[in-house]
Write a protein that holds these residues in place. Structure first.
Motif, PDB file in Angstrom:
ATOM      1  N   ASP A 197       0.844  -1.186   0.000  1.00  0.00           N
ATOM      2  CA  ASP A 197       0.000   0.000   0.000  1.00  0.00           C
ATOM      3  C   ASP A 197       0.880   1.236   0.000  1.00  0.00           C
ATOM      4  O   ASP A 197       1.859   1.324   0.747  1.00  0.00           O
ATOM      5  N   PRO A 198       0.566   2.235  -0.840  1.00  0.00           N
ATOM      6  CA  PRO A 198       1.403   3.443  -0.881  1.00  0.00           C
ATOM      7  C   PRO A 198       1.246   4.249   0.402  1.00  0.00           C
ATOM      8  O   PRO A 198       0.186   4.234   1.033  1.00  0.00           O
ATOM      9  N   PRO A 199       2.302   4.967   0.811  1.00  0.00           N
ATOM     10  CA  PRO A 199       2.179   5.819   1.993  1.00  0.00           C
ATOM     11  C   PRO A 199       1.203   6.959   1.747  1.00  0.00           C
ATOM     12  O   PRO A 199       0.909   7.312   0.600  1.00  0.00           O
ATOM     13  N   THR A 200       0.695   7.511   2.837  1.00  0.00           N
ATOM     14  CA  THR A 200      -0.236   8.630   2.727  1.00  0.00           C
ATOM     15  C   THR A 200       0.460   9.824   2.095  1.00  0.00           C
ATOM     16  O   THR A 200       1.530  10.242   2.539  1.00  0.00           O
ATOM     17  N   GLU A 201      -0.145  10.355   1.031  1.00  0.00           N
ATOM     18  CA  GLU A 201       0.440  11.497   0.335  1.00  0.00           C
ATOM     19  C   GLU A 201      -0.084  12.802   0.954  1.00  0.00           C
ATOM     20  O   GLU A 201      -1.273  13.088   0.916  1.00  0.00           O
ATOM     21  N   VAL A 202       0.829  13.578   1.528  1.00  0.00           N
ATOM     22  CA  VAL A 202       0.478  14.875   2.115  1.00  0.00           C
ATOM     23  C   VAL A 202       1.478  15.900   1.608  1.00  0.00           C
ATOM     24  O   VAL A 202       2.697  15.659   1.658  1.00  0.00           O
ATOM     25  N   PRO A 203       1.023  17.041   1.073  1.00  0.00           N
ATOM     26  CA  PRO A 203       1.963  18.071   0.607  1.00  0.00           C
ATOM     27  C   PRO A 203       2.931  18.479   1.710  1.00  0.00           C
ATOM     28  O   PRO A 203       2.597  18.462   2.886  1.00  0.00           O
ATOM     29  N   GLU A 204       4.176  18.824   1.303  1.00  0.00           N
ATOM     30  CA  GLU A 204       5.203  19.149   2.279  1.00  0.00           C
ATOM     31  C   GLU A 204       4.793  20.301   3.187  1.00  0.00           C
ATOM     32  O   GLU A 204       5.167  20.356   4.356  1.00  0.00           O
ATOM     33  N   ASP A 212      -4.533  11.072   9.118  1.00  0.00           N
ATOM     34  CA  ASP A 212      -3.460  10.681   8.206  1.00  0.00           C
ATOM     35  C   ASP A 212      -2.406   9.842   8.929  1.00  0.00           C
ATOM     36  O   ASP A 212      -1.909   8.847   8.391  1.00  0.00           O
ATOM     37  N   GLU A 213      -2.066  10.261  10.141  1.00  0.00           N
ATOM     38  CA  GLU A 213      -1.055   9.528  10.908  1.00  0.00           C
ATOM     39  C   GLU A 213      -1.541   8.117  11.243  1.00  0.00           C
ATOM     40  O   GLU A 213      -0.778   7.146  11.209  1.00  0.00           O
ATOM     41  N   VAL A 214      -2.822   7.991  11.575  1.00  0.00           N
ATOM     42  CA  VAL A 214      -3.389   6.669  11.875  1.00  0.00           C
ATOM     43  C   VAL A 214      -3.355   5.789  10.632  1.00  0.00           C
ATOM     44  O   VAL A 214      -2.987   4.604  10.700  1.00  0.00           O
ATOM     45  N   ASP A 215      -3.713   6.360   9.472  1.00  0.00           N
ATOM     46  CA  ASP A 215      -3.652   5.589   8.225  1.00  0.00           C
ATOM     47  C   ASP A 215      -2.239   5.084   7.967  1.00  0.00           C
ATOM     48  O   ASP A 215      -2.041   3.945   7.524  1.00  0.00           O
ATOM     49  N   GLU A 216      -1.245   5.933   8.231  1.00  0.00           N
ATOM     50  CA  GLU A 216       0.138   5.534   8.005  1.00  0.00           C
ATOM     51  C   GLU A 216       0.559   4.441   8.982  1.00  0.00           C
ATOM     52  O   GLU A 216       1.258   3.484   8.610  1.00  0.00           O
ATOM     53  N   MET A 217       0.137   4.549  10.239  1.00  0.00           N
ATOM     54  CA  MET A 217       0.447   3.507  11.220  1.00  0.00           C
ATOM     55  C   MET A 217      -0.191   2.179  10.817  1.00  0.00           C
ATOM     56  O   MET A 217       0.425   1.111  10.935  1.00  0.00           O
ATOM     57  N   ASP A 218      -1.428   2.236  10.330  1.00  0.00           N
ATOM     58  CA  ASP A 218      -2.111   1.016   9.883  1.00  0.00           C
ATOM     59  C   ASP A 218      -1.374   0.394   8.701  1.00  0.00           C
ATOM     60  O   ASP A 218      -1.220  -0.832   8.613  1.00  0.00           O
ATOM     61  N   ARG A 219      -0.914   1.243   7.777  1.00  0.00           N
ATOM     62  CA  ARG A 219      -0.182   0.743   6.613  1.00  0.00           C
ATOM     63  C   ARG A 219       1.104   0.041   7.032  1.00  0.00           C
ATOM     64  O   ARG A 219       1.424  -1.052   6.551  1.00  0.00           O
ATOM     65  N   LEU A 220       1.832   0.652   7.958  1.00  0.00           N
ATOM     66  CA  LEU A 220       3.084   0.059   8.428  1.00  0.00           C
ATOM     67  C   LEU A 220       2.831  -1.255   9.175  1.00  0.00           C
ATOM     68  O   LEU A 220       3.612  -2.199   9.065  1.00  0.00           O
ATOM     69  N   ARG A 221       1.728  -1.295   9.915  1.00  0.00           N
ATOM     70  CA  ARG A 221       1.409  -2.527  10.651  1.00  0.00           C
ATOM     71  C   ARG A 221       1.084  -3.660   9.671  1.00  0.00           C
ATOM     72  O   ARG A 221       1.525  -4.803   9.854  1.00  0.00           O
ATOM     73  N   ARG A 222       0.315  -3.364   8.609  1.00  0.00           N
ATOM     74  CA  ARG A 222       0.017  -4.386   7.601  1.00  0.00           C
ATOM     75  C   ARG A 222       1.310  -4.835   6.899  1.00  0.00           C
ATOM     76  O   ARG A 222       1.491  -6.021   6.610  1.00  0.00           O
ATOM     77  N   LYS A 223       2.199  -3.870   6.629  1.00  0.00           N
ATOM     78  CA  LYS A 223       3.469  -4.205   5.983  1.00  0.00           C
ATOM     79  C   LYS A 223       4.277  -5.172   6.844  1.00  0.00           C
ATOM     80  O   LYS A 223       4.847  -6.153   6.336  1.00  0.00           O
ATOM     81  N   ASN A 224       4.322  -4.912   8.146  1.00  0.00           N
ATOM     82  CA  ASN A 224       5.061  -5.798   9.051  1.00  0.00           C
ATOM     83  C   ASN A 224       4.407  -7.164   9.150  1.00  0.00           C
ATOM     84  O   ASN A 224       5.095  -8.194   9.238  1.00  0.00           O
ATOM     85  N   ASP A 225       3.067  -7.194   9.150  1.00  0.00           N
ATOM     86  CA  ASP A 225       2.360  -8.485   9.197  1.00  0.00           C
ATOM     87  C   ASP A 225       2.681  -9.321   7.960  1.00  0.00           C
ATOM     88  O   ASP A 225       2.909 -10.542   8.047  1.00  0.00           O
ATOM     89  N   ARG A 344       0.850  13.838  18.593  1.00  0.00           N
ATOM     90  CA  ARG A 344       0.005  13.244  17.555  1.00  0.00           C
ATOM     91  C   ARG A 344       0.474  11.848  17.172  1.00  0.00           C
ATOM     92  O   ARG A 344      -0.340  10.945  16.947  1.00  0.00           O
ATOM     93  N   ILE A 345       1.809  11.642  17.096  1.00  0.00           N
ATOM     94  CA  ILE A 345       2.327  10.324  16.744  1.00  0.00           C
ATOM     95  C   ILE A 345       1.957   9.309  17.824  1.00  0.00           C
ATOM     96  O   ILE A 345       1.569   8.174  17.521  1.00  0.00           O
ATOM     97  N   ILE A 351      -4.071   4.527  18.611  1.00  0.00           N
ATOM     98  CA  ILE A 351      -5.307   4.233  17.884  1.00  0.00           C
ATOM     99  C   ILE A 351      -5.126   3.024  16.975  1.00  0.00           C
ATOM    100  O   ILE A 351      -5.985   2.132  16.912  1.00  0.00           O
ATOM    101  N   SER A 352      -4.002   2.973  16.265  1.00  0.00           N
ATOM    102  CA  SER A 352      -3.741   1.836  15.382  1.00  0.00           C
ATOM    103  C   SER A 352      -3.677   0.534  16.175  1.00  0.00           C
ATOM    104  O   SER A 352      -4.223  -0.500  15.750  1.00  0.00           O
ATOM    105  N   GLN A 353      -3.033   0.565  17.347  1.00  0.00           N
ATOM    106  CA  GLN A 353      -2.943  -0.632  18.169  1.00  0.00           C
ATOM    107  C   GLN A 353      -4.291  -0.998  18.785  1.00  0.00           C
ATOM    108  O   GLN A 353      -4.600  -2.180  18.966  1.00  0.00           O
TER     109      GLN A 353
END
Length: 410
Positions: A197-204, A212-225, A344-345, A351-353
């Protein structure tokens, strides 16, 4: 009367097994399910390797066996040993009971089997007792599930993975929307290229929101799984070829591009790791960081599941599903309550956990229902486990509310 999907067939090309495993694992994790890559072999003939997947697509649903014999036949869980010992005369009958997994769980299995037939197993026979596989009518499926027994209605609130209210879950438009989402996701991941899954795209110039941060944490968790399942596959295959467990682990680390284990370092047991992670060290205890009450209750739940008779814990059985669900529940709660919500992190990670804990809770809840239905636990045991699960769920909801209640950081 329950609802069952029957299937039988042989892969067109045995060399496609790993690609099939990767795609189905990605689909299962993306839909909130579980998938375990499987490798086992006969001690007398290590060349007879049983491969494939054990999939729990939805809480309360029977395990879907996508295990494959050395000849390429799909096989049910109870024929693992027979397939290891010698060739089966023909593809055996496989089936999965879906009535306790809800409409979305049934739809996911039907679309998944259809996609497997289209890409990997052109001779796969699929017989869906509900008729959904042929007519793709979600309303008709929902009606048949409602009429299949009063238990479905009683369990809807406990096992509904979508989090919808009872009224919303029965709304034809909402059901159709979710069914379409499942169909689209299965198609994209089966037909498209294998990619994370691509990382969340947010302008610099824009700060990421908590969502957005939760979506990114979920993505990383799926990647690790996904990485964990691939490593398990390589380890088992290496050990089947005669490699030691330590060397097999090092090989898996190398294939994933990870740092190799230092010589002499032990290979940790995942159960020990789980309990080590939730035990606060002396400094934390001195600072007042005691275990959260929900973590203590989740530990109790896991221990009760682990105390079930060992002969009931075969692969894909409800005791096995219960233990895995309880481990996700406990691990998620331990991680979410381990630190303070100072930014926020921190909140996104919590939340992801907690979402991981909610998924584990749902699968544990479904397993309790399956255990009681099979007569493997008593009514009193079932009532006690349900009460413990209800108490834990209340705590998860409170923790989620606190984590989402973000102060103004500006």
């Amino acid at each position: 009367m329950g609802i069952t999907i029957h299937y039988r067939g042989t892969l067109d090309r045995l060399e496609d097994v790993e690609e099939l495993e990767d795609r189905v694992t990605d689909i299962a994790f993306s839909l909130g399910g579980h998938a375990t890559i499987w490798r086992s072999f006969s001690e007398h003939d290590r060349s007879r390797l049983v491969r494939g997947l054990i999939v729990e697509m939805a809480p309360g649903q029977d395990t879907l066996s996508l295990l494959i014999s050395p000849e390429g036949h799909f096989i049910p869980l109870h024929q693992i040993s027979a397939a290891e010992k010698g060739p089966l005369p023909e593809p055996p009958d496989c089936f999965v009971k879906t009535q306790f997994g809800g409409v979305e769980g049934h739809v996911a299995v039907a679309h998944l089997l259809g996609a497997i037939k289209a890409r990997y197993c052109s001779r796969l026979d699929i017989d869906d007792e509900s008729g959904f596989y042929d007519h793709r009518n979600a309303d008709e499926l929902a009606g048949k599930m409602r009429s299949s027994g009063q238990a479905i209605g009683m369990l809807a609130d406990q096992l509904r993975p979508s989090g919808l209210s009872k009224e919303a879950a029965e709304d034809p438009n909402i059901v159709a929307s979710r069914v379409q989402r499942i169909a689209t996701l299965v198609h994209q991941k089966m037909v498209g290229g294998l990619k994370p899954d691509p990382p969340t795209e947010v302008p610099e110039w824009m700060e990421q929101s908590l969502e957005d941060e939760v979506d990114e944490m979920d993505r990383l968790r799926r990647k690790n799984d996904l990485r964990s399942e691939r490593m398990a596959r390589w380890i088992e295959e290496a050990m089947a070829s005669g490699m030691s467990d330590a060397d097999a682990f090092d090989l898996a680390m190398q294939k994933e591009g990870l740092a190799a284990r230092c010589e002499g370092d032990p290979i940790d047991d995942p159960i020990d790791d789980l309990f080590d992670a939730i035990e606060p060290d002396n400094d934390e205890v001195a600072a007042g960081d005691q275990k959260h009450p929900a973590v203590i209750k989740a530990e109790t739940l896991l221990m009760q599941f682990m105390d079930l008779p060992a002969d009931n814990a075969s692969p894909g059985s409800f005791p096995s599903i219960a233990c895995r669900g309880a481990m996700d529940l406990l691990g998620g709660l331990a991680q979410a309550t381990h630190g303070r919500l100072e930014g926020r992190i921190d909140r996104a990670l919590a939340i992801s956990q907690l979402k991981r804990a909610l998924s584990g809770h749902a699968f544990a809840q479904g397993a309790v229902l399956g255990l009681r239905n099979e007569g493997k636990i008593s009514d009193d045991q079932s009532a006690g486990l349900h009460e413990l699960l209800r108490s834990i769920l209340k705590s998860i909801h409170v923790l989620l509310h606190d984590a989402w209640d973000e102060p103004d950081f500006e």
